[in-house]
Design an enzyme around this catalytic site. Structure first.
Site, short mmCIF file in Angstrom:
data_model
loop_
_atom_site.label_atom_id
_atom_site.label_comp_id
_atom_site.label_asym_id
_atom_site.label_seq_id
_atom_site.Cartn_x
_atom_site.Cartn_y
_atom_site.Cartn_z
N ARG A 55 0.84 -1.21 0.00
CA ARG A 55 0.00 0.00 0.00
C ARG A 55 0.87 1.25 0.00
O ARG A 55 0.44 2.31 -0.47
CB ARG A 55 -0.95 -0.04 1.20
CG ARG A 55 -1.98 1.09 1.25
CD ARG A 55 -3.20 0.73 2.08
NE ARG A 55 -2.82 0.08 3.33
CZ ARG A 55 -2.50 0.73 4.47
NH1 ARG A 55 -2.51 2.05 4.49
NH2 ARG A 55 -2.18 0.05 5.56
N TYR A 108 -16.49 13.02 -17.62
CA TYR A 108 -16.61 11.58 -17.45
C TYR A 108 -17.67 11.31 -16.39
O TYR A 108 -17.71 11.98 -15.35
CB TYR A 108 -15.26 10.99 -17.06
CG TYR A 108 -15.31 9.57 -16.57
CD1 TYR A 108 -15.81 8.56 -17.37
CD2 TYR A 108 -14.88 9.25 -15.29
CE1 TYR A 108 -15.88 7.26 -16.91
CE2 TYR A 108 -14.92 7.94 -14.83
CZ TYR A 108 -15.44 6.96 -15.65
OH TYR A 108 -15.52 5.67 -15.20
N ASP A 180 -7.96 16.48 -16.42
CA ASP A 180 -8.00 15.07 -16.83
C ASP A 180 -7.51 15.01 -18.28
O ASP A 180 -8.16 15.54 -19.18
CB ASP A 180 -9.42 14.54 -16.72
CG ASP A 180 -9.52 13.05 -17.02
OD1 ASP A 180 -8.67 12.53 -17.77
OD2 ASP A 180 -10.47 12.39 -16.53
N LYS A 205 -6.98 3.45 -20.04
CA LYS A 205 -7.25 3.80 -21.43
C LYS A 205 -5.96 3.81 -22.26
O LYS A 205 -5.33 2.77 -22.43
CB LYS A 205 -7.97 5.15 -21.47
CG LYS A 205 -9.11 5.31 -20.46
CD LYS A 205 -10.18 4.24 -20.58
CE LYS A 205 -11.45 4.55 -19.80
NZ LYS A 205 -11.32 4.65 -18.34
#
Length: 394
Positions: A55, A108, A180, A205
């Protein structure tokens, strides 16, 4: 200074301590402690230390972060489990209860839900404006505005936000700016060059490029990334070792893929623009795009995303769009984008649970709209596929 194509292959190799040419998958949750207690304390507290606990960090994650930071020309970056993990963790590193955010109408859908539902529940106010109207952003500012969040080109209607204006506006009022950059990719657009503070990616993506992983990236200054990292420790959106390794592999071909995709998308858009069954083609590489000049100014390529509207009134357009989806053979009707394969979706259906009718209208989503993600297949085959699917639309 090396070129992007070289950095994609070789950047961050210092995190591969093995002799393997291909970085290993460090499939472990934890690491042996050093005998020196002082060194162990460093590992437990240092930002993104790659050899303490997953983590906190991972060697492959560190190499990926190094590459993407170089691509986006920022001091550092942090990889996370999904694009939404990147968006939410970055935003929560800027705002708190009582703050105000200015963002755009077309976003989005996951980001829209985060702004509309999550932030309001935690006492953060959000104002949405038309991203094509620079003055609307300035007019929406308040004394408690802490963040201007933009996405360009926008999903799904391919509107452009003026990044230079947003960056200057943020600096003038001491407000953090965040963009973004998923739809453009770092190959086609560099928000940092225009002054944007923080850059976000859904690495699922274009960065990954093969539709086989989920990941997100936040890029910014070292100080900001440390803050995002500390938020990520408690929010828990760490990227898995295997997905990190897949992302590292995908990044190696990013430049080649995006350039081929750009070429295919422009040719397909030119085909759509002349087709009688298409009443509108939205592609930023076409001179008919209302923001073509702005796109040329702040982008190096047109990206692989475009949207089209088939002919017909509201109900007929819906039926026509569904007919096209059913007849396509190469283009798969599947969510996501930016992979080597070509995809197409019906935004009015996909966004149905996230937008009411007025929100769809404000965001530019119509019943006859199809969002197309162009892949790297041969362009003649892609054009022929849509040509046969559109034949019966009148």
């Amino acid at each position: 200074m090396s070129h992007i194509e070289t950095d994609l292959i070789h950047k961050g190799k210092e995190f591969n301590e093995s002799k393997a040419v291909v970085t290993p998958i460090y499939q472990t949750s934890t690491y042996f402690a050093d005998e020196d207690l002082k060194e162990y304390i460093v590992a437990a507290t240092e930002t993104k230390h790659p050899n303490f606990y997953h983590r906190h960090g991972n060697p492959t994650n560190s190499q990926v972060a190094s590459i993407v930071a170089s691509l986006e020309k920022t001091e550092d970056s942090l990889v996370l489990a999904t694009g939404m993990a990147a968006i939410s963790t970055a935003i929560l590193s800027v705002v708190k209860v009582g703050d105000h955010v200015v963002t755009q109408n077309s976003l989005y859908s996951g980001a829209m839900l985060f702004f509309k539902e999550f932030l309001s529940d935690y006492g953060v106010e959000v104002t949405h404006v038309d991203q094509k109207d620079n003055q609307a952003f300035e007019k929406a500012l308040r004394p408690n505005t802490k963040l201007i969040y933009v996405e360009t080109p926008s999903n799904p209607n391919l509107d452009i936000t003026d990044l230079q204006f947003i960056a200057d506006l943020g600096k003038k009022h001491k407000i953090t700016t965040m963009a973004d950059n998923t739809f453009a990719s770092p190959i086609n657009q560099s928000p940092k060059d225009l002054g944007i503070d923080v850059i976000i990616h859904s690495a699922t993506k274009y960065l990954g490029g093969h539709s086989d992983l989920t990941a997100g990236v936040v890029c910014g200054t070292k100080d900001f990334i440390e803050k995002v990292w500390r938020r990520s420790l408690v929010l828990g959106g760490s990227l898995s070792p295997f997905d990190s390794w897949l992302l590292l592999r995908g990044l190696k071909t990013l430049s080649m893929r995006v350039k081929q995709i750009n070429s295919n998308a422009l040719a397909l858009a030119e085909f759509f623009e002349k087709h009688p069954a298409i009443k509108y083609t939205g592609y930023i590489g076409l001179k008919s795009h209302p923001q073509y000049d702005l796109a040329q100014k702040q982008m190096r390529g047109g990206t692989g995303m475009l949207c089209i509207e088939v002919i017909g009134d509201e109900e007929d357009a819906y039926q026509n769009a569904q007919s096209v989806l059913n007849k396509l053979k190469i283009f798969a009707n599947a969510a996501s984008l930016g992979g080597v394969e070509s995809l197409v979706v019906h935004p009015a259906s996909m966004w149905g649970s996230h937008h009411d009718k007025s929100q769809k209208s404000t965001s530019g989503i119509t019943t006859g709209m199809l969002r197309v993600s162009v892949g790297i297949e041969h362009i003649d085959d892609l054009i022929q596929d849509f040509d046969q699917a559109l034949k019966e639309i009148k």
